[in-house]
Design a protein around this motif. Structure first.
Motif, short mmCIF file in Angstrom:
data_model
loop_
_atom_site.label_atom_id
_atom_site.label_comp_id
_atom_site.label_asym_id
_atom_site.label_seq_id
_atom_site.Cartn_x
_atom_site.Cartn_y
_atom_site.Cartn_z
N ARG A 185 52.23 42.47 28.24
CA ARG A 185 51.72 41.67 27.12
C ARG A 185 52.84 40.89 26.45
O ARG A 185 52.69 39.71 26.14
N ILE A 186 53.98 41.55 26.23
CA ILE A 186 55.12 40.85 25.62
C ILE A 186 55.61 39.74 26.54
O ILE A 186 55.96 38.65 26.07
N GLU B 46 53.13 36.84 26.09
CA GLU B 46 53.03 36.21 24.77
C GLU B 46 54.35 35.93 24.11
O GLU B 46 54.41 35.19 23.14
N MET C 182 56.80 40.27 20.07
CA MET C 182 55.68 40.67 19.21
C MET C 182 56.11 41.82 18.31
O MET C 182 56.96 42.62 18.69
N THR C 183 55.48 41.91 17.15
CA THR C 183 55.72 43.05 16.25
C THR C 183 54.89 44.23 16.73
O THR C 183 53.94 44.07 17.52
N GLN D 298 51.33 43.54 15.80
CA GLN D 298 50.65 42.62 16.71
C GLN D 298 50.25 43.33 18.00
O GLN D 298 49.16 43.10 18.52
N LEU D 299 51.13 44.20 18.51
CA LEU D 299 50.80 44.95 19.71
C LEU D 299 49.64 45.92 19.43
O LEU D 299 48.73 46.04 20.26
N ASP E 197 62.33 38.11 13.42
CA ASP E 197 61.21 37.21 13.71
C ASP E 197 61.73 35.78 13.73
O ASP E 197 62.26 35.30 12.74
N LYS F 60 60.60 41.83 15.62
CA LYS F 60 59.78 41.74 16.83
C LYS F 60 60.47 42.46 17.98
O LYS F 60 61.68 42.69 17.95
N ARG G 290 44.83 36.91 18.54
CA ARG G 290 45.76 37.63 17.66
C ARG G 290 45.34 37.48 16.25
O ARG G 290 44.75 36.66 15.76
#
Length: 158
Positions: free
Chosen positions: A42-43, A46, A49-50, A53-54, A83, A91, A158
């Motif tokens: 996923r990372i 995208e 990510m934080t 967010q995950l 970030d 992140k 998201r």
């Protein structure tokens, strides 16, 4: 239609079983845990990510994602970065080691699929991929969370 749904449910359950059983086969490189593979994927799709967010992306409690990402941090699969957009939360970004291991496992998985589907006509493999994508997109639509795919950047739920 109920019989077909029963057949479909059973076959999807078996796919999950086969995938889990595949992870038990010897692999000299050492496989990632399933959660690490999924989070790293996923990372990768995208970008950084934080944890929040995950957690939202996978509909998981933040404490669960925090434990999973802590293990990934200890293994040097991800690193914390500020970030880039200036937000307060840090992140998680994939490290070179994380990317190497993710790609190693993906190649291992692709080789396994190639072996299983070696005697399938290419058009049937393509049809299966289209139908599974359609099924997953339908599920994602019901959940209100989409998985980012090549070609639809910026449309992740998201």
């Amino acid at each position: 239609m109920h019989e077909e749904l029963g057949d479909l449910e059973r076959e999807l359950m078996l796919i999950g079983r086969h995938q889990a059983m595949g992870s038990l086969r010897a692999d000299p490189g050492g496989r990632l845990e399933r959660s690490a593979y999924t989070l790293l994927s996923r990372i990768e799709a995208e970008g950084p990510m934080t944890i929040g967010q995950l957690a939202e992306a996978f509909n998981l409690d933040t404490s669960t994602v925090n434990r999973q990402t802590a293990a990934m941090l200890r293994q040097n699969l991800v690193e914390r970065i500020p970030d880039p957009a200036g937000g307060i939360a840090r992140k998680l970004r994939i490290t070179g080691e994380g990317l190497r291991r993710l790609h190693h496992d993906r190649e291992w998985s692709l080789n396994g699929l190639a072996s299983v589907l070696a005697d399938w006509p290419q058009d049937e493999v393509a049809a299966l991929a289209r139908l599974l994508t359609r099924l997953n997109r339908s599920i994602e639509g019901k959940e209100g969370r989409s998985w980012p795919r090549p070609g639809d950047r910026g449309t992740a739920g998201r």
